[in-house]
Motif scaffolding. Structure first.
Motif, PDB file in Angstrom:
ATOM      1  N   THR A  21       0.836  -1.206   0.000  1.00  0.00           N
ATOM      2  CA  THR A  21       0.000   0.000   0.000  1.00  0.00           C
ATOM      3  C   THR A  21       0.867   1.250   0.000  1.00  0.00           C
ATOM      4  OG1 THR A  21      -1.547  -1.237   1.355  1.00  0.00           O
ATOM      5  CG2 THR A  21      -1.960   1.091   1.141  1.00  0.00           C
ATOM      6  N   TRP A  22       1.901   1.255   0.838  1.00  0.00           N
ATOM      7  CA  TRP A  22       2.785   2.427   0.887  1.00  0.00           C
ATOM      8  C   TRP A  22       3.539   2.608  -0.421  1.00  0.00           C
ATOM      9  CZ3 TRP A  22       5.011   1.375   6.448  1.00  0.00           C
ATOM     10  CH2 TRP A  22       4.090   1.858   7.384  1.00  0.00           C
ATOM     11  N   ALA A  23       3.984   1.492  -0.998  1.00  0.00           N
ATOM     12  CA  ALA A  23       4.793   1.575  -2.220  1.00  0.00           C
ATOM     13  C   ALA A  23       3.992   2.169  -3.358  1.00  0.00           C
ATOM     14  CB  ALA A  23       5.313   0.196  -2.604  1.00  0.00           C
ATOM     15  N   ASP A  42       1.606   4.462  -3.046  1.00  0.00           N
ATOM     16  CA  ASP A  42       1.044   5.778  -2.734  1.00  0.00           C
ATOM     17  C   ASP A  42       1.826   6.865  -3.482  1.00  0.00           C
ATOM     18  OD1 ASP A  42      -0.841   6.788  -0.176  1.00  0.00           O
ATOM     19  OD2 ASP A  42       0.387   8.308  -1.156  1.00  0.00           O
TER      20      ASP A  42
END
Lengths: 390, 362
Positions: free
Chosen positions: A348-350, A352
């Motif tokens: 998910t962070w990658a 964003d």
């Protein structure tokens, strides 16, 4: 032509063979050097990118707890610093003031969480502040109103869409829940199946069919297990989507073949003579199994189990299908609650768009790597500690 | 040592039984508790699915709701627009989501499925725009391109002497001498992506009308022409737009197609191509001048309002000035706000819970 070759050509052939040997040895050396090089490079880049995430920019600003703050939290800080203070801090001010009514009308100097752009500027990375804002931050820095503090929040808070407030706690708790369920389901079932197949099953077509299928199951893509989980556990049995229970069961199915195969190998490695000796002394097959074979095979079984779990911990594809790839910032308090896991959090962070998530992505990867390495170390330790040689 | 291991094994088995019992108990308890109360509450937590483009905005609002009120933070899943509608339209009840996000308008067939499956009212909320940027390395000079030129660069077949031939263009200047001397290399969304659908609709379907050859060869199908070339000039690049950003930073020849928020975040090293004379900026996207932009939506299962605590509050918070207003918080993470009149219209639809009629959608 004669069968015997001349001395000369024999020597030449030997030289050629030796040369080839040397050449081959060098090839293997280069291969291992390449592999090690990749690993070192990978660890260094990830480590280098991750390190800044463990420190977090903070600002020393004056907070004024006025009546207006209850409605407009950003009025609590001087106007020119409004965009420097994290929205995470500001939005919680009204709640804080409701809990501590005595704060109303007071002012206080406080270290507060800085917004991602300020944090990135302090760390010398790309940010979106304009020249005037950069000047203001530098002024604050020059007078000691900024600092980079240890970022404990990263370990004690859940996910957030505000990069400076995002942490891995919820994902870590979710991972633990999922792993415990996976272990509790796959270990007993896997070991029991392996014992049956290895020690008690008759050697017929059906057993062979089961064996072939187990070997095949160990090799099918993990996303298939996710589809199975969706079809059976969610749609048929009605277990709640995204819960760690459904994730754990799905991963348990994936881990089962690995555990069965390694357990069977471990059981097979116990010498037949020991079994015969025990049987000759009058032990029942069950006693032989439980008191003799199983304890001796245990190191191999545990190694296989830990490797299987380490595989499961890094899995994302099946969890995507059962709905665990989601924004779930709160740690679950039961196995029936929605939860997410570490690899899903990293993913998910990658993806964003906000660049401040970059360092957190790397830090998440680092945490996952540390967990995996310690699990593998534990597997090696158990094997060495309890292994017996015949 | 042996007894220790056996003991460990026994303990593990016992733990399994215990946990199994606990789980069964918890499941039993939850069914017992919910059945009499079913009329009031379905769930204590909102569930949201749908578009990955809307996902960051939706989870931002979810977080705000969780952190500033006593409601639990909604669970937001990124399933893609189509996948979201599939889950959403399955029916009414605990296991179906309350809201689905979408980077396109709901289709008539999808809405009809909703109503066929027991919903009485689905409410549409339009929240803003997403521009699709054609981005390149920031050190390059400005790149001005028309929709037609862009189309000729990516289409599988291009018109030539009254017929269609496989795309021969390797360099931008072959398409038009006024374009720079640069090889064509475009990193774009893969066929499964919603951004690809939007690109096809907003660029290809618009531009194909300028070339009569397509209609002559393909007849009626020409207006739906959506074939993108499959040689090295167009590289489908997975769902992770940050990877495309990395490629553009390294390769000055390349272009990348992705959502505007990624361009906004990387302004220091990337710039957007000027399409039909308009730069991609919040203002031009919002006004509709920038031609490659689409609306973002979410759809509410009105039957769940009042049964899932916080649902109404979540929707109101999302539609508030604080979130999607012209200076709202979501603007900071890349949402392009609606113009004032359209925002008010969208808000009115939501506050009055206006039922979306299948006759009103395509």
């Amino acid at each position: 032509m004669s069968v015997f070759q001349t001395d000369q050509s024999l020597k030449a052939a030997t030289r050629r063979r030796l040369a080839f040997e040397k050449y081959f040895q060098w090839c293997t050396r280069i291969a291992i050097a390449l592999a090690a090089g990749f690993l070192v490079y990978f660890l260094f880049t990830i480590g280098g990118m991750a390190l800044p995430a463990f420190r977090q920019g903070q600002l020393l600003v004056e907070i004024s707890y006025t009546e207006d703050v209850l409605e407009m939290p950003n009025y609590a800080v001087p106007e020119e610093y409004e965009f420097f203070v994290s929205h995470e801090f500001l939005r919680q001010l009204p709640l804080r003031m409701q809990e501590h009514p005595e704060l109303l009308g007071t002012t206080a100097q406080e270290w507060v969480l800085a917004a991602a752009d300020v944090d990135q500027l302090l760390k010398g990375k790309a940010h979106r502040l304009d020249a005037e804002q950069v000047r203001l931050v530098q002024e604050l820095a020059a007078t000691g109103h900024t600092r980079l503090a240890p970022n404990w929040d990263f370990f004690t808070k859940g996910d957030s869409k505000i990069p400076e407030a995002a942490g891995i706690e919820a994902a870590v708790v979710g991972t633990v829940y999922v792993l415990v369920i996976t272990l509790l389901l796959s270990f007993p079932v896997g070991v029991a199946s392996a014992i049956y197949l290895e020690e008690f099953a008759p050697d017929n077509r059906l057993t062979q069919l089961i064996e072939v299928n187990i070997n095949n199951l160990a090799a099918i893509p993990s996303i298939i297990y996710g589809l199975l989980g969706l079809a059976i556990f969610i749609n048929l049995l009605g277990i709640l989507r995204s819960s760690s229970l459904v994730g754990g069961i799905t991963l348990a199915l994936m881990t089962l073949p690995v555990i069965i195969i390694s357990t069977r190998a471990a059981i097979r490695a116990v010498p037949e003579t020991l079994r015969h000796g025990a049987l000759a002394l009058g032990a029942t097959p069950w006693q032989v199994m439980w008191n003799l074979v199983l304890p001796l095979a245990m190191p191999g079984i545990l190694t296989g189990t830990i490797i299987g779990l380490a595989h499961a911990i890094g899995e994302t594809a099946p969890l995507l299908i059962v709905g665990m790839m989601a924004y779930i910032p709160e740690a679950p308090s039961s196995v029936l609650e929605a939860s997410t896991v570490l690899p899903a959090q990293i993913y998910t962070w990658a993806s964003d768009s906000q660049r401040a998530f970059g360092e957190r992505t790397a830090a998440g990867i680092l945490v996952l790597l540390v967990v995996l390495l310690s699990m593998n170390a534990l597997a090696i330790y158990l094997r060495n500690r309890f292994e017996k040689r015949w | 040592m042996r007894s220790m291991l056996t003991a460990a094994l026994c303990a593990l088995l016992a733990a399994t039984l215990l946990v199994a019992a606990l789980v069964a108990d918890a499941m039993l308890a939850s069914t017992v508790v919910t059945s009499p109360a079913q009329a009031q509450t379905l769930r204590d937590q909102i569930r949201i699915v749908g578009s990955s483009t809307v996902f960051p905005f939706s989870s931002f609002v979810a977080e705000e709701l969780g952190k500033t009120t006593s409601f639990r933070t909604p669970v937001v899943e990124s399933t893609g627009s189509g996948g979201g509608f599939k889950l959403f339209s399955a029916g009414v009840g605990t296991e179906t989501p309350d809201i689905t996000n979408s980077s396109r308008r709901i289709k008539k067939s999808e809405l009809e499925t909703c109503y066929a499956n027991g919903m009485t009212s689905v409410v549409e909320a339009r929240i803003g725009f997403d521009g699709i940027a054609i981005a390149q390395n920031g050190k390059n000079p400005d790149f001005k391109v028309s929709l037609e030129q862009l189309f000729l660069a990516v289409a599988e077949k291009v018109p030539s002497k009254g017929t269609l031939v496989p795309n021969p263009f390797k360099n931008w200047k072959e398409i038009d001498p006024t374009l720079p001397d640069r090889i064509i290399l475009i990193y774009g969304p893969p066929a499964t992506s919603g951004t690809r659908d939007a690109f096809v609709e907003l660029v290809m379907h618009k531009a194909v009308k300028s070339f009569p050859e397509y209609e002559q060869v393909l007849g009626k199908d020409a207006k739906d022409y959506s074939a993108i070339r499959q040689d090295q000039a167009y590289v489908p690049s997975g769902e992770n737009d940050n990877l495309i950003v990395q490629k553009l930073v390294q390769d000055k020849n390349a272009f990348g197609i992705f959502g505007y928020s990624f361009l906004e975040e990387n302004k220091d090293r990337l710039k957007g191509a000027v399409v039909n004379g308009v730069k991609p900026e919040p203002k031009t996207v919002s006004s509709g001048e920038y031609p490659i932009s689409r609306s973002l939506f979410f759809y509410i299962k009105a039957d769940h309002i009042g049964k899932v605590p916080g649902l109404k509050e979540y929707v109101d918070l999302f539609m508030s000035e604080k979130m999607i207003g012209s200076r709202g918080l979501l603007r900071r993470i890349g949402l392009i706000p609606l113009p004032k009149d359209q925002l008010e219209q969208a808000r009115r639809n939501v506050t009055t819970l206006k039922r979306l009629d299948p006759a009103d959608v395509k």
